[in-house]
Write a protein that holds these residues in place. Structure first.
Motif: not given
Lengths: 484, 137
Positions: B13-14, B35, B37, B40-42, B45, B48-49, B51-54, B81
C-alpha cells in the motif's frame, strides 16, 4: 434518396416483429407495428407476412427492388455460442468475455491457462460456433496460446477459431491451425491492462453473418433488401451506445432485457472514477458493457433462476401467504410449459418475484465491488469490476418488463445491498425507472449504426418513466407485443 | 532483437510514485520493454502481468518500511504460477530503522529475491547486473 420511411424487423425465436418508422425532425417516429409467429422452417414466410401487414399496398414479392428500406435483426437461437480461452483469468480471459458479450454472443464456457484433455473433450462435445483464443500481450507470452493451438489442432473441434492473442505468435498459430476455419484478429490486450475489443467484435459479427445466412432462407432476404442482419443483442448494444453518446441526460444508464431464457444487462457508464478515492484492482472495464445470464430467465430458465435466487425469494416471501414450496412448484410448471401465462393473482405475484430476483442477480454479476483493506496507513478502498453507482436511469425491456410497462407497473428493483458484507457491490443508488411498453427498442436497434442520433432520440421518446408503487399487484395483460 | 520484458511496480500500500517513474524511464531508455504497474501493487498483480507479458524479471520497489511483510512469499507464488525462471529484484527503503544493509540484504535474499538494493543504488549498475543475470539464465 433520403430514406424518410424505413421498416425494421426482428426475427425472434417465437415472434417476428416489425415496425414502420418515419424520419422527421431528426428522429424516427413509429407509424405502424405488426407481429407474426416466426416461421422457423423458412423464415421469409413470417417475414413477408409482417411486411404485408405493415404495408399492404406494396408488392413485397417483387424481388428486384424494395419499396422501402428494410433493416432486420435475428436472435438466431440466442446468438452465436462462443467458448473463450484466455491466459490469466482476471486479465485476458475477462477481456475475452467482455468482447464476446459485447458482440452479442452467448458464452458457453471459459478456460484459462492451458487447455487440458477435459477442456478439449468438453469443447468437442458442446461444439461452440466460435472458439475465441487469446492470451499474452503483444510480444508477451507465446507459450500458452501456441500450446493451446496445438491441442486444438489435434482435437475434433471443427468450428471457427478466432485468434486474438499475442501478435508475435500469429505465424505459429497459423501453422498449427491451417486446416481449421481460423480468423486472425488484433490482440484483445496489446499492452498489459489495455483493452482492444473492437476488432474481435467485428470478427464475431462477420462469423454471425456467414452462419445465419446459411439455411432457413435468410440469404434470400439479405439479397432482396441489400442489408446485413444483426444479431438482436448486437442491435441492442448499438442502440445503448447511440443513446449514451447522443442524448444529454442519458450518459449514465443501464438497460435490462429479460427474456424467458436469459437476462441481459447493459450498462453505459464510466467504469472507474479516479476521484472516488478508491484504488483499482484489475482491468478498467469499458464504458459500454453487456453481460448475459443464462441461468436467469422467466420461463425456460425459471427453475435455475429459482435455485440461484432461493435465499432472496425466501426473504421476499417473508410475511406473505405464499410459500417457497409453491413458488418452486410454479417454476417447474413454467419450465414444463414455457408459454404459460399467470392464471391468477398469486401466479402474477410469483412472476414479479421471479423477475425481481433475476434482475437482482444479473445486476450483482454485472457490477463490480469495493472492499476495505486495512493497511499500516489506515483503511483503503479497493475496487474491482465496474462502478454502477452513478447510473441514474434504468430501462426495463423484454416480454415481461414490457408487459408490466404497459400496465404502468414499475418492477421492484431490490438494489439495496445487504449490510455487513465485506465486499460492497457497486450498484445504482438513485435512479429513475423507465419501461419500454411498446417493446420497440430491439427494432430501433437495427437503425442505430446508420442513424445513431435519430434512433436514440426515438428510443428515449418511446420510453415511459414509472414510479415504484406500494399497491397490490394489479391485473395486467401478458399478451404478446402485437397489433394483429 | 526483441526487447526483454520486465515488470515494475511499488508493492503493497505504498504510494511513493516518484522513484517508480524514474525507474520506468530509466529501464525503458536502457532498452527494456517495461510494464509499469505503478504504485500500490499486490503480489498477484505482479504475477498476472509477468505471465501475460512473459516477463523475465520483476522489479519490486518498497519505500514505506513495510517491505518485509509485503515482499515475503512472492517467490513461492511465482513458482506456483509457473514462473520458476523469473528474476526477482527488490529495492528501496525495505525496513524501518537503522538495520545494517547487509542484514536487510540477507533477509531478502533468503526470501528468494535475486538481488537487493538500497535507496542509494546506482541505476546504471542495476541495469548492468540485470543484463548479466538475464544472460546467465
Amino acid at each position: 434518396m433520403i430514406e424518410d420511411r424505413v421498416i425494421c424487423v426482428d426475427i425472434g425465436s417465437t415472434w417476428t416483429k416489425g415496425a414502420v418508422f418515419k424520419l422527421s425532425h431528426d428522429r424516427f417516429s413509429l407509424e405502424r407495428r405488426a407481429a407474426m409467429a416466426t416461421t422457423t422452417d423458412y423464415l421469409p414466410d413470417g417475414f413477408y407476412a409482417v411486411l404485408r401487414h405493415l404495408q399492404p399496398d406494396c408488392n413485397w414479392h417483387n424481388t428486384e427492388s424494395s419499396p422501402l428500406p428494410v433493416y432486420f435483426s435475428s436472435s438466431a437461437k440466442g446468438g452465436l455460442s462462443v467458448a473463450v480461452v484466455g491466459l490469466v483469468p482476471e486479465m485476458t480471459l475477462q477481456i475475452a468475455r467482455l468482447a464476446a458479450f459485447s458482440a452479442g454472443a452467448r458464452i458457453t464456457a471459459a478456460y484459462s491457462y492451458r487447455l487440458t484433455r477435459n477442456c478439449i473433450a468438453a469443447i468437442e462435445k458442446s461444439r461452440p460456433d466460435i472458439l475465441l483464443l487469446c492470451g499474452g500481450t503483444d510480444g508477451g507470452n507465446e507459450r500458452y496460446v501456441t500450446e493451446n493451438a496445438r491441442v486444438l489442432a489435434s482435437s475434433d473441434y471443427d468450428g471457427t477459431i478466432i485468434y486474438a492473442g499475442n501478435n508475435m505468435a500469429v505465424d505459429q498459430i497459423r501453422d498449427l491451425l491451417d486446416s481449421r476455419d481460423l480468423r486472425i484478429s488484433e490482440n484483445l490486450m496489446p499492452d498489459f491492462g489495455q483493452l482492444n475489443i473492437e476488432p474481435v467484435r467485428e470478427a464475431i459479427k462477420s462469423v454471425f453473418l456467414e452462419r445465419i445466412v446459411s439455411g432457413k432462407g435468410l440469404d434470400q432476404l439479405i439479397r432482396q433488401f441489400d442489408t446485413q442482419p444483426l444479431p438482436t443483442p448486437l442491435a441492442m448494444i448499438n442502440l445503448v451506445d447511440a443513446i449514451g453518446k447522443n442524448i444529454a441526460d442519458w450518459q449514465n444508464f443501464a438497460l435490462i432485457d429479460m427474456g424467458g431464457a436469459t437476462t441481459d444487462f447493459y450498462s453505459f457508464a464510466e467504469a472507474y472514477y479516479a476521484d472516488s478515492g478508491t484504488i483499482m484492482k484489475g482491468i478498467v472495464e469499458p464504458r459500454l458493457k453487456r453481460t448475459v445470464e443464462g441461468d436467469l430467465g422467466m420461463r425456460v430458465s425459471a427453475e435455475s433462476a429459482f435455485e440461484t435466487a432461493r435465499d432472496l425469494l425466501l426473504a421476499s416471501l417473508e410475511g406473505s401467504q405464499q410459500s417457497l414450496e409453491s413458488l418452486r412448484a410454479y417454476t417447474e410448471k413454467l419450465v414444463a410449459n414455457t408459454s404459460h401465462l399467470p392464471a391468477d393473482l398469486a401466479e402474477q405475484s410469483y412472476d414479479q418475484l421471479l423477475a425481481s430476483a433475476c434482475i437482482f442477480h444479473a445486476v450483482m454479476r454485472h457490477a463490480g465491488i469495493i472492499e476495505q483493506i486495512y493497511t499500516a496507513k489506515g483503511p483503503v478502498w479497493a475496487q474491482s469490476g465496474k462502478d454502477l453507482r452513478r447510473i441514474n436511469r434504468i430501462v426495463g425491456t423484454g416480454g415481461f418488463l414490457a408487459a408490466m410497462g404497459r400496465a404502468g407497473d414499475a418492477i421492484e428493483l431490490p438494489f439495496s445491498p445487504q449490510p455487513d458484507v465485506e465486499k460492497i457491490p457497486l450498484l445504482p443508488v438513485n435512479f429513475e425507472y423507465y419501461a419500454d411498453p411498446d417493446y420497440i427498442l430491439p427494432l430501433l436497434g437495427s437503425l442505430a449504426e446508420k442513424y445513431p442520433r435519430q434512433s436514440a432520440a426515438a428510443a428515449v421518446s418511446y420510453l415511459t418513466r414509472l414510479h415504484p408503487n406500494e399497491e397490490e399487484v394489479k391485473e395486467f395483460s401478458h399478451s404478446e407485443f402485437t397489433d394483429a | 532483437m526483441t526487447p526483454v520484458n520486465i515488470v515494475l511496480g511499488v508493492i503493497g500500500f505504498d504510494c511513493h510514485s516518484v522513484g517508480n517513474k524514474i525507474l520506468d524511464a530509466f529501464f525503458g531508455e536502457a532498452g527494456f520493454k517495461v510494464t509499469n504497474l505503478g504504485v500500490m501493487v499486490s503480489q498477484e498483480e505482479f504475477i498476472s502481468a509477468a505471465v501475460e507479458t512473459d516477463a523475465r524479471a520483476i522489479l519490486v520497489s518498497s519505500l514505506y518500511g513495510h517491505g518485509e511483510i509485503d515482499c515475503a512469499g512472492l517467490r513461492e507464488k511465482c513458482i506456483e504460477k509457473g514462473l520458476e525462471e523469473i528474476i526477482l529484484y527488490v529495492g528501496g527503503n525495505l525496513v524501518v530503522g537503522k538495520t545494517p544493509f547487509a542484514e536487510v540484504e540477507a533477509k531478502f535474499l533468503k526470501m528468494g529475491y535475486d538481488r537487493v538494493f538500497g535507496p542509494d543504488c546506482v541505476l546504471d549498475e542495476v541495469v548492468e547486473l540485470l543484463k548479466e543475470d538475464l544472460e546467465s539464465r
